[in-house]
Design a protein around this motif. Sequence first.
Motif, PDB file in Angstrom:
ATOM      1  N   PRO A 107       0.803  -1.220   0.000  1.00  0.00           N
ATOM      2  CA  PRO A 107       0.000   0.000   0.000  1.00  0.00           C
ATOM      3  C   PRO A 107       0.842   1.278   0.000  1.00  0.00           C
ATOM      4  CG  PRO A 107      -0.016  -0.997   2.172  1.00  0.00           C
ATOM      5  CD  PRO A 107       0.711  -1.943   1.262  1.00  0.00           C
ATOM      6  N   ASP A 108       2.139   1.154   0.233  1.00  0.00           N
ATOM      7  CA  ASP A 108       3.024   2.329   0.220  1.00  0.00           C
ATOM      8  C   ASP A 108       4.180   2.074  -0.752  1.00  0.00           C
ATOM      9  OD1 ASP A 108       4.762   0.625   1.638  1.00  0.00           O
ATOM     10  OD2 ASP A 108       4.097   1.410   3.572  1.00  0.00           O
ATOM     11  N   ALA A 109       5.187   2.928  -0.726  1.00  0.00           N
ATOM     12  CA  ALA A 109       6.301   2.819  -1.671  1.00  0.00           C
ATOM     13  C   ALA A 109       7.309   1.741  -1.292  1.00  0.00           C
ATOM     14  CB  ALA A 109       7.012   4.166  -1.770  1.00  0.00           C
ATOM     15  N   ASN A 110       7.213   1.207  -0.084  1.00  0.00           N
ATOM     16  CA  ASN A 110       8.159   0.174   0.350  1.00  0.00           C
ATOM     17  C   ASN A 110       7.780  -1.166  -0.246  1.00  0.00           C
ATOM     18  OD1 ASN A 110       9.680   1.923   2.036  1.00  0.00           O
ATOM     19  ND2 ASN A 110       8.025   1.825   3.527  1.00  0.00           N
ATOM     20  N   GLY A 111       8.769  -1.996  -0.516  1.00  0.00           N
ATOM     21  CA  GLY A 111       8.512  -3.255  -1.196  1.00  0.00           C
ATOM     22  C   GLY A 111       8.744  -4.470  -0.325  1.00  0.00           C
ATOM     23  N   LEU A 112       9.093  -5.563  -1.005  1.00  0.00           N
ATOM     24  CA  LEU A 112       9.313  -6.855  -0.370  1.00  0.00           C
ATOM     25  C   LEU A 112      10.788  -7.213  -0.473  1.00  0.00           C
ATOM     26  CD1 LEU A 112       6.362  -8.704  -2.144  1.00  0.00           C
ATOM     27  CD2 LEU A 112       6.288  -7.419  -0.013  1.00  0.00           C
ATOM     28  N   SER A 113      11.234  -8.105   0.385  1.00  0.00           N
ATOM     29  CA  SER A 113      12.632  -8.525   0.369  1.00  0.00           C
ATOM     30  C   SER A 113      12.766  -9.868  -0.342  1.00  0.00           C
ATOM     31  CB  SER A 113      13.162  -8.668   1.800  1.00  0.00           C
ATOM     32  OG  SER A 113      13.112  -7.432   2.461  1.00  0.00           O
ATOM     33  N   ASP A 114      13.505  -9.879  -1.458  1.00  0.00           N
ATOM     34  CA  ASP A 114      13.802 -11.127  -2.171  1.00  0.00           C
ATOM     35  C   ASP A 114      15.067 -11.694  -1.538  1.00  0.00           C
ATOM     36  OD1 ASP A 114      14.629 -13.151  -3.881  1.00  0.00           O
ATOM     37  OD2 ASP A 114      14.060 -12.064  -5.690  1.00  0.00           O
ATOM     38  N   MET A 115      14.915 -12.731  -0.712  1.00  0.00           N
ATOM     39  CA  MET A 115      16.041 -13.284   0.029  1.00  0.00           C
ATOM     40  C   MET A 115      16.952 -14.113  -0.888  1.00  0.00           C
ATOM     41  SD  MET A 115      15.359 -11.931   2.829  1.00  0.00           S
ATOM     42  CE  MET A 115      16.589 -12.632   3.880  1.00  0.00           C
ATOM     43  N   THR A 116      16.456 -14.584  -2.021  1.00  0.00           N
ATOM     44  CA  THR A 116      17.268 -15.379  -2.934  1.00  0.00           C
ATOM     45  C   THR A 116      18.288 -14.508  -3.656  1.00  0.00           C
ATOM     46  OG1 THR A 116      15.399 -16.869  -3.225  1.00  0.00           O
ATOM     47  CG2 THR A 116      17.177 -17.034  -4.842  1.00  0.00           C
ATOM     48  N   ASP A 117      17.835 -13.372  -4.178  1.00  0.00           N
ATOM     49  CA  ASP A 117      18.740 -12.465  -4.885  1.00  0.00           C
ATOM     50  C   ASP A 117      19.313 -11.383  -3.970  1.00  0.00           C
ATOM     51  OD1 ASP A 117      18.652 -13.676  -7.338  1.00  0.00           O
ATOM     52  OD2 ASP A 117      17.048 -12.394  -8.144  1.00  0.00           O
ATOM     53  N   GLY A 118      18.721 -11.210  -2.814  1.00  0.00           N
ATOM     54  CA  GLY A 118      19.199 -10.168  -1.899  1.00  0.00           C
ATOM     55  C   GLY A 118      18.851  -8.766  -2.372  1.00  0.00           C
ATOM     56  N   VAL A 119      17.669  -8.612  -2.958  1.00  0.00           N
ATOM     57  CA  VAL A 119      17.247  -7.302  -3.460  1.00  0.00           C
ATOM     58  C   VAL A 119      15.878  -6.945  -2.895  1.00  0.00           C
ATOM     59  CG1 VAL A 119      18.555  -7.513  -5.608  1.00  0.00           C
ATOM     60  CG2 VAL A 119      16.194  -8.288  -5.539  1.00  0.00           C
ATOM     61  N   ASP A 120      15.533  -5.678  -3.009  1.00  0.00           N
ATOM     62  CA  ASP A 120      14.218  -5.185  -2.617  1.00  0.00           C
ATOM     63  C   ASP A 120      13.347  -5.150  -3.868  1.00  0.00           C
ATOM     64  OD1 ASP A 120      12.513  -4.054  -0.551  1.00  0.00           O
ATOM     65  OD2 ASP A 120      12.599  -2.206  -1.739  1.00  0.00           O
ATOM     66  N   ILE A 121      12.141  -5.659  -3.774  1.00  0.00           N
ATOM     67  CA  ILE A 121      11.208  -5.660  -4.904  1.00  0.00           C
ATOM     68  C   ILE A 121      10.186  -4.552  -4.659  1.00  0.00           C
ATOM     69  CG2 ILE A 121       9.529  -6.985  -6.228  1.00  0.00           C
ATOM     70  CD1 ILE A 121      10.884  -9.520  -5.163  1.00  0.00           C
ATOM     71  N   ALA A 122      10.170  -3.566  -5.530  1.00  0.00           N
ATOM     72  CA  ALA A 122       9.246  -2.442  -5.406  1.00  0.00           C
ATOM     73  C   ALA A 122       7.831  -2.897  -5.765  1.00  0.00           C
ATOM     74  CB  ALA A 122       9.684  -1.308  -6.322  1.00  0.00           C
ATOM     75  N   PRO A 123       6.799  -2.208  -5.238  1.00  0.00           N
ATOM     76  CA  PRO A 123       5.417  -2.552  -5.579  1.00  0.00           C
ATOM     77  C   PRO A 123       5.194  -2.505  -7.095  1.00  0.00           C
ATOM     78  CG  PRO A 123       5.457  -0.983  -3.772  1.00  0.00           C
ATOM     79  CD  PRO A 123       6.864  -1.110  -4.278  1.00  0.00           C
ATOM     80  N   GLY A 124       4.476  -3.501  -7.625  1.00  0.00           N
ATOM     81  CA  GLY A 124       4.181  -3.568  -9.049  1.00  0.00           C
ATOM     82  C   GLY A 124       5.257  -4.255  -9.873  1.00  0.00           C
ATOM     83  N   LYS A 125       6.383  -4.584  -9.284  1.00  0.00           N
ATOM     84  CA  LYS A 125       7.474  -5.244 -10.009  1.00  0.00           C
ATOM     85  C   LYS A 125       7.292  -6.761  -9.950  1.00  0.00           C
ATOM     86  CE  LYS A 125       9.584  -1.506 -11.080  1.00  0.00           C
ATOM     87  NZ  LYS A 125       9.596  -1.050 -12.441  1.00  0.00           N
ATOM     88  N   PRO A 126       7.785  -7.477 -10.955  1.00  0.00           N
ATOM     89  CA  PRO A 126       7.603  -8.933 -10.991  1.00  0.00           C
ATOM     90  C   PRO A 126       8.423  -9.652  -9.912  1.00  0.00           C
ATOM     91  CG  PRO A 126       8.942  -8.209 -12.845  1.00  0.00           C
ATOM     92  CD  PRO A 126       8.472  -6.972 -12.142  1.00  0.00           C
ATOM     93  N   ILE A 127       7.874 -10.785  -9.482  1.00  0.00           N
ATOM     94  CA  ILE A 127       8.542 -11.642  -8.508  1.00  0.00           C
ATOM     95  C   ILE A 127       8.959 -12.913  -9.245  1.00  0.00           C
ATOM     96  CG2 ILE A 127       8.241 -13.004  -6.412  1.00  0.00           C
ATOM     97  CD1 ILE A 127       6.256 -10.881  -5.491  1.00  0.00           C
TER      98      ILE A 127
END
Length: 163
Positions: A107-127
Motif C-alpha cells: 500500500p506504500d512505496a516500500n517493497g518486499l525482500s527477495d532473500m534469494t537475490d538479496g534485493v528489494d522488490i518495489a510494488p508492481g514489479k515482478p517476482i
Amino acid sequence: MRRKIWISLCLLVTTVICVFIISNSSIAQADSSGAPGLADDPIVTKSYVDAKVAALVKAELDKLGPIGGGGGSAELAVVTVPFGKKIIVGAGGELIVRNGKAIAYSPDANGLSDMTDGVDIAPGKPITTNHLILFPRADRGVQANPNQKNGLIVLVRGSYAIQ
C-alpha cells in the motif's frame, strides 16, 4: 553374680536405647535433607520425566492456537490465489511463488525482500518464481500479473489472508 548380670543388662538396655536414638536422628536428618527416594525427593524414571515434559510442551503449544491456513505456522502451506485476488502476508511471513507470474503488492512505496537475490522488490514489479520472499511488515503481498489469465500457486509460512 546377680550384680554383674544386672549391670550387663543395664548396659545392654542403655546401648540399645542410644543406638535407637542415634538411628532415629539420622533418619530424621535424611528426611529433612531430601535424600533421593524419599517423599520430598522421589526417584523417577526417564519415561516419567519425558511424559511430563511432553505434556508441558503440548500445553504451551496449545496456547499458541491452531496451526494452518490463515494462522501463524511454522510449516509451509500451499495456497492457490485466484486471478484478480491478492495474498496479504503478515509481518515476518515468507512466500515462494511456485506457479504463475506474480507482482509485488504494497500500500506504500516500500517493497518486499527477495532473500534469494538479496534485493528489494518495489510494488508492481515482478517476482521471480521459486524465490524466497520475506515480508518485513504487514499489509504487503503478491497478486497475479494482470497480463496473464491464471491465478498463482504459492507456498506461505506465517499468517496470511486472501483479498
